[in-house]
Motif scaffolding. Structure first.
Motif, PDB file in Angstrom:
ATOM      1  N   THR A   1       0.805  -1.217   0.000  1.00 53.55           N
ATOM      2  CA  THR A   1       0.000   0.000   0.000  1.00 53.55           C
ATOM      3  C   THR A   1       0.840   1.269   0.000  1.00 53.55           C
ATOM      4  OG1 THR A   1      -0.196  -0.025   2.432  1.00 53.55           O
ATOM      5  CG2 THR A   1      -1.913  -1.164   1.177  1.00 53.55           C
ATOM      6  N   ARG A   2       2.134   1.158   0.368  1.00 47.52           N
ATOM      7  CA  ARG A   2       3.011   2.334   0.369  1.00 47.52           C
ATOM      8  C   ARG A   2       3.732   2.543  -0.964  1.00 47.52           C
ATOM      9  NH1 ARG A   2       5.576   1.890   6.419  1.00 47.52           N
ATOM     10  NH2 ARG A   2       6.180  -0.140   5.656  1.00 47.52           N
ATOM     11  N   ILE A   3       3.546   1.622  -1.895  1.00 51.47           N
ATOM     12  CA  ILE A   3       4.213   1.748  -3.192  1.00 51.47           C
ATOM     13  C   ILE A   3       3.626   2.920  -3.965  1.00 51.47           C
ATOM     14  CG2 ILE A   3       4.550   0.652  -5.445  1.00 51.47           C
ATOM     15  CD1 ILE A   3       4.526  -2.054  -3.994  1.00 51.47           C
ATOM     16  N   TRP A   4       4.492   3.781  -4.470  1.00 48.23           N
ATOM     17  CA  TRP A   4       4.027   4.907  -5.279  1.00 48.23           C
ATOM     18  C   TRP A   4       3.913   4.509  -6.751  1.00 48.23           C
ATOM     19  CZ3 TRP A   4       1.266   8.961  -5.336  1.00 48.23           C
ATOM     20  CH2 TRP A   4       1.400   9.951  -6.315  1.00 48.23           C
ATOM     21  N   MET A   5       4.975   3.955  -7.278  1.00 46.83           N
ATOM     22  CA  MET A   5       4.965   3.468  -8.653  1.00 46.83           C
ATOM     23  C   MET A   5       5.764   2.174  -8.728  1.00 46.83           C
ATOM     24  SD  MET A   5       5.327   6.865 -11.057  1.00 46.83           S
ATOM     25  CE  MET A   5       4.722   5.974 -12.500  1.00 46.83           C
ATOM     26  N   ASP A   6       5.311   1.254  -9.563  1.00 46.24           N
ATOM     27  CA  ASP A   6       6.009  -0.015  -9.731  1.00 46.24           C
ATOM     28  C   ASP A   6       5.536  -0.632 -11.040  1.00 46.24           C
ATOM     29  OD1 ASP A   6       7.528  -2.351  -9.259  1.00 46.24           O
ATOM     30  OD2 ASP A   6       7.141  -2.233  -7.109  1.00 46.24           O
ATOM     31  N   SER A   7       5.943  -1.867 -11.261  1.00 51.59           N
ATOM     32  CA  SER A   7       5.525  -2.546 -12.480  1.00 51.59           C
ATOM     33  C   SER A   7       5.370  -4.033 -12.216  1.00 51.59           C
ATOM     34  CB  SER A   7       6.530  -2.318 -13.608  1.00 51.59           C
ATOM     35  OG  SER A   7       7.792  -2.861 -13.256  1.00 51.59           O
ATOM     36  N   ILE A   8       4.651  -4.701 -13.108  1.00 57.11           N
ATOM     37  CA  ILE A   8       4.475  -6.143 -13.056  1.00 57.11           C
ATOM     38  C   ILE A   8       4.731  -6.693 -14.466  1.00 57.11           C
ATOM     39  CG2 ILE A   8       2.867  -6.141 -11.113  1.00 57.11           C
ATOM     40  CD1 ILE A   8       0.572  -6.301 -13.110  1.00 57.11           C
ATOM     41  N   ARG A   9       4.569  -8.006 -14.591  1.00 60.25           N
ATOM     42  CA  ARG A   9       4.811  -8.671 -15.884  1.00 60.25           C
ATOM     43  C   ARG A   9       6.228  -8.389 -16.397  1.00 60.25           C
ATOM     44  NH1 ARG A   9      -1.005  -6.703 -17.805  1.00 60.25           N
ATOM     45  NH2 ARG A   9      -2.254  -8.582 -17.457  1.00 60.25           N
ATOM     46  N   GLY A  10       7.177  -8.483 -15.484  1.00 56.52           N
ATOM     47  CA  GLY A  10       8.559  -8.283 -15.876  1.00 56.52           C
ATOM     48  C   GLY A  10       8.856  -6.876 -16.335  1.00 56.52           C
ATOM     49  N   GLY A  11       8.134  -5.898 -15.785  1.00 59.33           N
ATOM     50  CA  GLY A  11       8.360  -4.502 -16.121  1.00 59.33           C
ATOM     51  C   GLY A  11       7.562  -4.014 -17.315  1.00 59.33           C
ATOM     52  N   LYS A  12       6.738  -4.889 -17.886  1.00 61.61           N
ATOM     53  CA  LYS A  12       5.984  -4.510 -19.088  1.00 61.61           C
ATOM     54  C   LYS A  12       4.714  -3.718 -18.782  1.00 61.61           C
ATOM     55  CE  LYS A  12       7.600  -8.543 -21.695  1.00 61.61           C
ATOM     56  NZ  LYS A  12       7.196  -9.797 -22.385  1.00 61.61           N
ATOM     57  N   PHE A  13       4.212  -3.806 -17.524  1.00 63.16           N
ATOM     58  CA  PHE A  13       2.972  -3.105 -17.182  1.00 63.16           C
ATOM     59  C   PHE A  13       3.234  -2.222 -15.966  1.00 63.16           C
ATOM     60  CE2 PHE A  13      -1.221  -2.318 -15.508  1.00 63.16           C
ATOM     61  CZ  PHE A  13      -2.036  -2.248 -16.640  1.00 63.16           C
ATOM     62  N   SER A  14       3.047  -0.922 -16.112  1.00 64.97           N
ATOM     63  CA  SER A  14       3.325   0.028 -15.031  1.00 64.97           C
ATOM     64  C   SER A  14       2.112   0.224 -14.134  1.00 64.97           C
ATOM     65  CB  SER A  14       3.755   1.374 -15.612  1.00 64.97           C
ATOM     66  OG  SER A  14       4.955   1.238 -16.346  1.00 64.97           O
ATOM     67  N   LEU A  15       2.387   0.452 -12.866  1.00 67.16           N
ATOM     68  CA  LEU A  15       1.348   0.723 -11.875  1.00 67.16           C
ATOM     69  C   LEU A  15       1.640   2.056 -11.200  1.00 67.16           C
ATOM     70  CD1 LEU A  15       1.227  -2.773 -10.096  1.00 67.16           C
ATOM     71  CD2 LEU A  15      -0.476  -1.878 -11.713  1.00 67.16           C
ATOM     72  N   ALA A  16       0.606   2.850 -10.992  1.00 64.94           N
ATOM     73  CA  ALA A  16       0.716   4.101 -10.233  1.00 64.94           C
ATOM     74  C   ALA A  16      -0.357   4.079  -9.160  1.00 64.94           C
ATOM     75  CB  ALA A  16       0.529   5.300 -11.149  1.00 64.94           C
ATOM     76  N   ASN A  17       0.020   4.382  -7.946  1.00 63.72           N
ATOM     77  CA  ASN A  17      -0.907   4.268  -6.836  1.00 63.72           C
ATOM     78  C   ASN A  17      -2.050   5.273  -6.979  1.00 63.72           C
ATOM     79  OD1 ASN A  17      -2.118   3.959  -4.154  1.00 63.72           O
ATOM     80  ND2 ASN A  17      -0.182   2.983  -3.618  1.00 63.72           N
ATOM     81  N   THR A  18      -3.273   4.787  -6.753  1.00 59.28           N
ATOM     82  CA  THR A  18      -4.447   5.663  -6.806  1.00 59.28           C
ATOM     83  C   THR A  18      -4.535   6.568  -5.587  1.00 59.28           C
ATOM     84  OG1 THR A  18      -5.804   3.948  -5.749  1.00 59.28           O
ATOM     85  CG2 THR A  18      -5.734   3.961  -8.161  1.00 59.28           C
ATOM     86  N   ASN A  19      -3.726   6.276  -4.557  1.00 56.42           N
ATOM     87  CA  ASN A  19      -3.746   7.065  -3.329  1.00 56.42           C
ATOM     88  C   ASN A  19      -2.694   8.171  -3.412  1.00 56.42           C
ATOM     89  OD1 ASN A  19      -3.968   8.069  -0.763  1.00 56.42           O
ATOM     90  ND2 ASN A  19      -3.607   6.138   0.285  1.00 56.42           N
ATOM     91  N   LYS A  20      -3.093   9.311  -3.917  1.00 51.63           N
ATOM     92  CA  LYS A  20      -2.145  10.403  -4.141  1.00 51.63           C
ATOM     93  C   LYS A  20      -1.675  11.048  -2.845  1.00 51.63           C
ATOM     94  CE  LYS A  20      -2.775   9.441  -8.388  1.00 51.63           C
ATOM     95  NZ  LYS A  20      -1.839   8.467  -8.991  1.00 51.63           N
TER      96      LYS A  20
END
Length: 382
Positions: free
Chosen positions: A189-208
């Protein structure tokens, strides 16, 4: 019961005049609640009004997942497969393909950071066989936690066919507090930005608020048009962990403003105080393999108190003269009552910190024989 009255606790650094708590001020949301992470309510506003939580629903999905991890039913390396049904969710998702597999670690990351509806259902199906069976577990667990206004219909918070998940700010606070008992979830829950699928899909936290509020640790945002903007916002400062629930705020900005106001109110007016280790005396045990059992507070060991009352705290401890084995870990032993200016501000159950087994027949016989032998020797000496 013996009563030990201790001297007033020395909290001079926190001492303030004993005044009533200030008003919270106007909130934009329809409902709100502020809790300490130990489950102590600090403020509420229409907190029992049933409302839609949207994706804040996923705190229960994450709770059941963390509990399954603790029981060893799954591991973070467990592969989760996306079903046709899970992949059809729509809304916020990572676009799982039917038959695609990701580790539970990646699924949790997608749920906590990206609020992925497809991943929430995929995890639910893996843990319970079907989403419907998982929803039964969600509702059962909510009832166990004391939630009286909650009815889940799915694992992600989307509207169903003529159905809606309904809950209250009070209930969401209870679920959030229980989730915080699994600190591993904060790694997600503390992650701001990360990725999955070996870096192919980026994630940005909805909790600004992770970028705007000092000490924020999570937990989950939510939005659908009927629910408005919701959040379970958790933060920690100086050993005090808080949960702020906002439901049905009109805008994202209003949601953030309300959560900020709630957390600021909590940190400004309350403090966590941990009792000294030597405050709770050990209780003698009869017929036990240990001579004493150590009492401890039922919660984490911290008291959440108003700063204005911190200078005049007077704890009163009620414990029995002795207890008889067997004793189970967590067994009630007594009660700690905290007074301020003669008024009760908190009551905390005291429980056994460890289990104490009964002596076996051989041990009892050996002890009796030793006592008789020693007594006989004393008589001969005299």
């Amino acid at each position: 019961m013996r009563k030990i009255v201790c001297l007033a606790l020395c909290l001079a650094l926190l001492a303030q005049p004993a005044l009533a708590l200030p008003e919270m001020g106007t909130l934009y949301a329809k409902s709100a609640a502020l809790y300490a992470a130990n489950g102590q309510e600090l403020y509420s506003y229409n907190a029992d009004e049933p409302l839609q939580p949207a994706s804040v629903t996923k705190i229960m999905t994450m709770l059941l997942t963390m509990e399954a991890l603790d029981r060893g039913e799954v591991s973070l390396d467990t592969m989760i497969t996306g079903s046709e049904y899970a992949c059809s969710m729509g809304g916020t998702q990572i676009w799982l393909e039917p038959g695609e597999q990701l580790t539970l670690d990646e699924m949790l990351k997608a749920i906590a950071v990206g609020s992925a509806n497809d991943c929430a259902v995929a995890v639910a199906e893996h843990l319970a066989g079907t989403e419907a069976a998982f929803v039964e577990r969600m509702n059962t667990r909510a009832a166990e936690l004391g939630c009286t206004g909650t009815q889940f219909i799915n694992a992600n918070g989307l509207d169903g066919m003529g159905q809606k998940t309904m809950t209250t700010a009070h209930d969401l606070a209870l679920i959030s507090c229980e989730l915080l008992r699994h600190p591993k979830i904060l790694d997600y829950t503390r992650i701001w930005m990360d990725s999955i699928r070996g870096g192919k899909f980026s994630l940005a936290n909805t909790n600004k608020m992770l970028k705007s509020y000092q000490g924020l640790t999570g937990l989950k945002t939510g939005y659908i048009s009927e629910a408005g903007f919701c959040i379970s916002a958790t933060a920690e400062r100086d050993g005090l962990s808080l949960v702020a629930i906002v439901m049905a705020a009109p805008t994202k900005e209003n949601r953030m403003a309300d959560a900020t106001a709630l957390l600021n109110y909590g940190f400004a007016n309350f403090t966590a105080y941990t009792l000294p280790d030597d405050l709770l005396p050990p209780v003698p045990v009869t017929l036990g393999r240990a001579a004493f059992v150590q009492p401890q507070m039922e919660d984490s060991g911290s008291l959440i108190i108003e700063k204005s009352k911190a200078a005049a705290l007077e704890p009163q401890i009620d414990l029995p003269e002795s207890v008889r084995a067997p004793i189970e870990q967590g067994q009630p032993l007594g009660e700690l009552t905290v007074l301020s200016d003669g008024q009760v501000v908190l009551r905390v159950p005291l429980v056994a910190a460890e289990a104490v087994e009964c002596k076996g027949l051989g041990e009892l016989f050996s002890g009796l024989w030793g006592a008789l032998f020693c007594g006989a020797q004393e008589n001969q000496t005299n």
